[in-house]
Design an enzyme around this catalytic site. Structure first.
Site, mmCIF file in Angstrom:
data_model
loop_
_atom_site.group_PDB
_atom_site.id
_atom_site.type_symbol
_atom_site.label_atom_id
_atom_site.label_comp_id
_atom_site.label_asym_id
_atom_site.label_seq_id
_atom_site.Cartn_x
_atom_site.Cartn_y
_atom_site.Cartn_z
ATOM 1 N N ASP A 87 0.848 -1.198 0.000
ATOM 2 C CA ASP A 87 0.000 0.000 0.000
ATOM 3 C C ASP A 87 0.881 1.245 0.000
ATOM 4 O OD1 ASP A 87 -2.077 -1.675 0.161
ATOM 5 O OD2 ASP A 87 -2.630 -1.222 2.245
ATOM 6 N N PHE B 121 2.273 1.940 -3.367
ATOM 7 C CA PHE B 121 1.187 2.441 -4.224
ATOM 8 C C PHE B 121 0.920 3.921 -3.917
ATOM 9 C CE2 PHE B 121 -3.123 3.384 -5.437
ATOM 10 C CZ PHE B 121 -3.271 2.720 -6.647
ATOM 11 N N SER C 214 -35.770 -5.102 -16.051
ATOM 12 C CA SER C 214 -35.521 -5.887 -14.844
ATOM 13 C C SER C 214 -35.744 -7.355 -15.193
ATOM 14 C CB SER C 214 -36.408 -5.407 -13.703
ATOM 15 O OG SER C 214 -37.714 -5.767 -13.981
ATOM 16 N N LEU C 215 -35.725 -8.217 -14.205
ATOM 17 C CA LEU C 215 -35.879 -9.655 -14.460
ATOM 18 C C LEU C 215 -37.209 -10.109 -13.880
ATOM 19 C CD1 LEU C 215 -32.329 -10.790 -13.306
ATOM 20 C CD2 LEU C 215 -33.157 -10.780 -15.656
ATOM 21 N N GLU D 14 -25.919 -17.386 -12.103
ATOM 22 C CA GLU D 14 -25.073 -16.354 -11.474
ATOM 23 C C GLU D 14 -25.690 -15.928 -10.156
ATOM 24 O OE1 GLU D 14 -24.972 -13.046 -14.147
ATOM 25 O OE2 GLU D 14 -24.402 -14.319 -15.822
ATOM 26 N N LYS E 273 -27.327 -13.218 -7.728
ATOM 27 C CA LYS E 273 -28.112 -11.987 -7.934
ATOM 28 C C LYS E 273 -27.683 -11.003 -6.841
ATOM 29 C CE LYS E 273 -32.776 -10.326 -8.746
ATOM 30 N NZ LYS E 273 -32.644 -9.116 -7.965
ATOM 31 N N ASP F 224 -27.342 -7.839 -4.555
ATOM 32 C CA ASP F 224 -28.387 -6.963 -4.020
ATOM 33 C C ASP F 224 -27.827 -5.551 -3.847
ATOM 34 O OD1 ASP F 224 -30.737 -6.093 -3.019
ATOM 35 O OD2 ASP F 224 -30.566 -7.085 -1.082
ATOM 36 N N GLU G 30 -23.837 -4.288 -10.964
ATOM 37 C CA GLU G 30 -24.471 -3.899 -9.708
ATOM 38 C C GLU G 30 -23.438 -3.247 -8.798
ATOM 39 O OE1 GLU G 30 -27.609 -4.808 -9.990
ATOM 40 O OE2 GLU G 30 -28.496 -4.759 -7.987
ATOM 41 N N TYR H 103 -22.293 -7.852 -15.010
ATOM 42 C CA TYR H 103 -22.931 -9.125 -15.378
ATOM 43 C C TYR H 103 -23.602 -9.144 -16.742
ATOM 44 C CZ TYR H 103 -26.630 -6.445 -13.025
ATOM 45 O OH TYR H 103 -27.471 -5.468 -12.628
ATOM 46 N N LYS I 178 -29.671 -17.520 -16.845
ATOM 47 C CA LYS I 178 -29.695 -16.903 -18.171
ATOM 48 C C LYS I 178 -29.445 -17.949 -19.257
ATOM 49 C CE LYS I 178 -27.763 -12.616 -16.349
ATOM 50 N NZ LYS I 178 -26.568 -11.801 -16.152
ATOM 51 N N LYS J 270 -35.614 -15.812 -6.305
ATOM 52 C CA LYS J 270 -35.386 -14.994 -5.107
ATOM 53 C C LYS J 270 -35.345 -15.864 -3.853
ATOM 54 C CE LYS J 270 -36.240 -10.844 -4.912
ATOM 55 N NZ LYS J 270 -36.407 -9.505 -5.354
ATOM 56 N N CYS K 85 -34.379 10.934 30.111
ATOM 57 C CA CYS K 85 -33.207 10.088 29.929
ATOM 58 C C CYS K 85 -33.233 8.947 30.964
ATOM 59 C CB CYS K 85 -31.946 10.928 30.105
ATOM 60 S SG CYS K 85 -30.461 9.913 30.030
ATOM 61 N N CYS L 139 -30.110 9.581 33.485
ATOM 62 C CA CYS L 139 -29.937 10.724 34.394
ATOM 63 C C CYS L 139 -31.234 11.484 34.648
ATOM 64 C CB CYS L 139 -28.865 11.664 33.855
ATOM 65 S SG CYS L 139 -29.374 12.536 32.371
ATOM 66 N N CYS M 41 -30.523 13.368 24.944
ATOM 67 C CA CYS M 41 -30.412 13.822 26.327
ATOM 68 C C CYS M 41 -29.419 14.990 26.317
ATOM 69 C CB CYS M 41 -29.888 12.696 27.228
ATOM 70 S SG CYS M 41 -29.365 13.326 28.835
ATOM 71 N N CYS N 277 -24.435 13.101 32.562
ATOM 72 C CA CYS N 277 -25.117 11.847 32.214
ATOM 73 C C CYS N 277 -24.039 10.760 32.025
ATOM 74 C CB CYS N 277 -25.927 12.078 30.949
ATOM 75 S SG CYS N 277 -26.810 10.628 30.394
HETATM 76 S S1 IVH Z 1 -29.071 -9.485 -15.615
HETATM 77 C C1 IVH Z 1 -31.128 -7.744 -19.284
HETATM 78 N N1 IVH Z 1 -27.575 -10.491 -13.706
HETATM 79 O O1 IVH Z 1 -31.391 -7.678 -10.555
HETATM 80 C C2 IVH Z 1 -30.231 -8.125 -18.180
HETATM 81 N N2 IVH Z 1 -29.134 -8.784 -13.129
HETATM 82 O O2 IVH Z 1 -34.342 -7.765 -10.427
HETATM 83 C C3 IVH Z 1 -30.815 -7.884 -16.849
HETATM 84 N N3 IVH Z 1 -29.070 -8.129 -10.768
HETATM 85 O O3 IVH Z 1 -32.105 -4.891 -12.580
HETATM 86 C C4 IVH Z 1 -29.971 -8.023 -15.699
HETATM 87 N N4 IVH Z 1 -27.477 -9.500 -10.154
HETATM 88 O O4 IVH Z 1 -30.006 -4.820 -11.085
HETATM 89 C C5 IVH Z 1 -28.547 -9.605 -14.025
HETATM 90 N N5 IVH Z 1 -26.181 -11.456 -12.120
HETATM 91 C C6 IVH Z 1 -27.133 -10.573 -12.437
HETATM 92 C C7 IVH Z 1 -27.701 -9.714 -11.478
HETATM 93 C C8 IVH Z 1 -28.719 -8.829 -11.868
HETATM 94 C C9 IVH Z 1 -28.298 -8.556 -9.756
HETATM 95 C C10 IVH Z 1 -30.123 -7.096 -10.618
HETATM 96 C C11 IVH Z 1 -30.193 -6.077 -11.710
HETATM 97 C C12 IVH Z 1 -31.587 -6.150 -12.244
HETATM 98 C C13 IVH Z 1 -32.315 -6.744 -11.086
HETATM 99 C C14 IVH Z 1 -33.577 -7.420 -11.529
#
Ligand code: IVH
Length: 685
Positions: A34, A37, A83-84, A113, A115, A117, A172, A224, A287, A311, A405, A408, A423, A429
């Site tokens: 470090d 660097f 979204s998915l 993969e 997911k 958060d 993400e 991703y 996927k 999920k 409090c 006190c 407080c 206190c």
């Molecule tokens: S693929 C068209 N891969 O989950 C491609 N999404 O609930 C769409 N997310 O909006 C996304 N991990 O923010 C993909 N390995 C992963 C993911 C992922 C988290 C999120 C992403 C998406 C949300 C959908």
């Protein structure tokens, strides 16, 4: 050094620093220390200051942040960010598989993969350079958060290898557990509202105006999904493998599956193993790998038909509220903590949960003895997410926040616009006194070794200290022989209480006296932090001392003047003024001063020239090649004074993009010249 040599050196250093960043943050493989660097980075920063004409927007020096985004520009996504669709059980996944096979036949390969958060982000690259980073927004358009994203070390600013001229990559942004817990701990200590979970913290951080604060918060990112006009590969897995070779951080937890049983196996394993990950995941994404098959399957209005999310059920448990403790922190903030009937949650016994503040109790609609749902994510302390009101006892009363409090008896107060009850009895206190002393001696403050682990409590119980200044009256003979037995809960099983004896032996007493003596050399910015003023953390203290290098000057500062200091807003300015208007605080400071504690600091700015001597300069807007802080430092290095509001005395304004119209109008009215960053650099070179 000639200009040509400097240009070459800046480019070499940038390349080397980029490589080490990639080794460390993407490959998890540290090659240099470090320290080495930091030396290299400092060399680059110094050179860029001397030769500002060679600073690139994607220079590794930009990772430390400092650029301010006043308002985030809205950007329309080239490809919408969909979204998915979600699934929650095996049969829903089997239905997905059936739909896929119906469309594309039986020869299907899936990629499973994690997911992540966090917060979705779209990064666009042109000729290997990060151009824009945009949040998902409503899916069609999002916010341009490029300046903040540049501070995330695992996101490459410059790619290497054989990448397409233009492409977008999605991923993400997330808050690793360790940084999240530290962030909330710091916020708790500074009396600020806590973030409910790492996702909220990540999303809040991305929208911060000051990128230097984003840099400090240590977000991270996994990518991703690659989308490009050119067909670079024919499947998703290879596209991510390629992206990895250009410098992106791609999760290694990615498997190819040919049968749904393999998918179920992956899900089952991760439903358990996710607890040992250093970040939150909320499911698994499945996927279709082949791009041709993906095209056949296509999209619905909301999501791709070639992917689905599974999920996980949240780590939650049902239990009963036994009672509520109200804990008083060092700044006087009162935090409600629920005592629960012990319950097993995500492999640990839980018998307490944080309730944050009075608003949270009210939002939950919590009654005494309620059955509650507790959830555990990346946080150390679990939280109550809801109340099973159908199981409520008929005569149970709503939980009311206390008015006095618990330690006190002082009547609690609540500042306008804040959710915390406080407080105000800072000086008698007990938990506030002990908390303030513990903060004062902590490593980042006065670093008084050997006074940790319950010793402050022993000193307080023996009436040897009742404020931070009393520490410096301690003598070896006062300390020797003091001891106390503490009852400690076992971390694994709170039912087991162990005893621990803390005692002051010869060596401990000697060390304490020596550390107290050594602390007289701690610089003023750390002393200011150590005083424990609400909202004044380490960084704010540094900023204050840069503007007010002596306490005497700080004591004279008016609110308007404090507000001119970088990163100081209303809340911090009010807190400082309130602290210094309290006579008890002033007499403690006076005693500390008499003991030889540092209340002034020499400027650390290295003077380069006197070109701007005596000039009052305002820096305003967002700049292409510098952060605002860097420009201000350059001004000081050349003898100029930074001022934040325009007046007739202002000599000129260095304006970037987004300089406010009101400021511009005022400058025109007063005849103050407005110059660009390029013109400014010409003036000093
Ligand atoms: S693929 C068209 N891969 O989950 C491609 N999404 O609930 C769409 N997310 O909006 C996304 N991990 O923010 C993909 N390995 C992963 C993911 C992922 C988290 C999120 C992403 C998406 C949300 C959908």
């Amino acid at each position: 050094m000639t200009s040509e040599e400097a240009k070459k050196k800046i480019s070499d250093l940038s390349e080397e620093l980029n490589r080490h960043n990639y080794n460390y943050y993407v490959l998890d493989n540290q090659v240099i220390s470090d320290y080495q660097f930091d030396l290299m980075l400092q060399e680059l920063i110094d050179l860029e200051k001397k030769f500002p004409e060679f600073v690139e927007a994607n220079s590794p020096s930009q990772r430390v942040g400092g650029a301010i985004t006043k308002s985030f520009e809205t950007v329309v996504h080239k490809f919408p960010m969909l979204s998915l669709s979600n699934s929650y059980n095996e049969s829903e996944l089997l239905e997905f598989d059936e739909r896929v096979r119906k469309s594309v036949g039986n020869d299907v390969e899936y990629i499973c993969e994690l997911k992540f958060d966090g917060v979705a982000i779209s990064l666009s690259y042109e000729n290997g350079q990060l151009k824009k980073a945009v949040t998902r927004g409503d899916g069609t358009k999002g916010d341009d958060v490029t300046l903040n994203i540049r501070t995330i070390k695992s996101i490459p600013l410059q790619l290497s290898g054989n990448f397409p001229d233009f492409f977008e990559i999605r991923g993400e942004i997330y808050y690793p557990h360790a940084s999240f817990n530290k962030l909330n701990q710091d916020r708790l200590e500074e009396g600020m509202q806590l973030f409910a979970n790492p996702r909220n913290a990540a999303s809040g951080t991305l929208k911060m105006q000051n990128s230097a604060e984003v840099a400090r918060r240590k977000l991270d990112c996994f990518l991703y999904y690659l989308s490009s006009d050119d067909d670079i590969t024919d499947n998703h897995y290879d596209s991510l493998t390629l992206a990895k070779s250009w410098g992106f951080r791609i999760s290694t937890y990615m498997v190819k599956c040919h049968h749904m049983n393999e998918v179920f196996e992956f899900i089952k394993d991760w439903n358990v193993d996710r607890r040992s990950l250093p970040f939150d995941i909320d499911g698994i994404v499945i996927k279709v790998n082949d791009f041709k098959q993906q095209r056949v399957l296509g999209f619905t209005a909301k999501s791709p038909r070639w992917a689905i999310a599974y999920k996980f059920k949240a780590d939650e448990a049902k239990t009963k509220l036994v009672s509520i403790d109200f804990q008083v922190g060092r700044t006087g903030v009162v935090t409600p903590v629920a005592n629960l009937e012990s319950v097993l949650l995500a492999g640990t016994v839980v018998k307490r949960a944080t309730l944050h503040n009075a608003d949270v109790i009210q939002q939950l609609g919590l009654h005494h003895h309620d059955t509650v749902i507790v959830e555990k994510g990346g946080e150390i302390i679990p939280k109550i997410t809801s109340v099973a009101s159908d199981l409520r006892l008929p005569d149970s009363e709503p939980v009311e926040f206390i008015q006095c409090c618990p330690e006190c008896g002082t009547t609690l107060i609540r500042n306008e616009g804040e959710s915390a009850w406080i407080c105000p009895n800072a000086y008698t206190c007990p938990p506030q006194i002990k908390g303030k002393i513990e903060h004062f001696i902590s490593r980042k403050a006065m670093n008084i070794e050997s006074l940790g682990e319950g010793k402050v409590e022993i000193l307080f119980d023996n009436k040897l200290v009742s404020n931070i200044a009393d520490l410096y009256d301690l003598k070896y003979s006062d300390l020797l022989g003091l001891e106390k037995v503490f009852a400690i809960e076992d971390a694994e099983n709170p039912m087991i209480i162990k005893e621990r004896k803390v005692s002051f032996r010869e060596k401990t007493a000697e060390n304490i006296i020596q550390s107290l003596e050594n602390s007289k050399n701690v610089p003023f910015n750390r002393v200011l932090f150590a005083l424990g003023i609400r909202f004044v953390g380490e960084t704010v203290a540094k900023k204050i001392v840069e503007a007010y290098p002596t306490l005497d000057k700080l004591l004279l500062a008016k609110k308007e003047e404090l507000l001119e200091v970088d990163e100081i807003g209303d809340r911090i300015a009010d807190s400082l003024l309130e602290f210094f208007s309290n006579q008890d605080n002033i007499s403690v400071i006076q005693r500390l001063k008499d003991f030889g504690i540092q209340f002034e600091q020499e400027s650390t700015i290295k003077r380069i020239s006197a070109t701007l001597e005596g000039k009052s300069i305002v820096v305003s807007g967002v700049f292409a090649n510098f952060s605002r802080d860097q420009l201000k430092e350059i001004i000081e290095q050349h003898g100029g004074n930074n001022v934040s509001s325009i007046s007739a005395k202002t000599d000129f304004i260095v304006a970037g993009e987004n300089m406010g119209p009101a400021k511009r109008e005022k400058a025109l009215k007063l005849g103050v010249p407005i110059i660009t960053e390029e013109e400014f650099i010409k003036r000093i070179t």
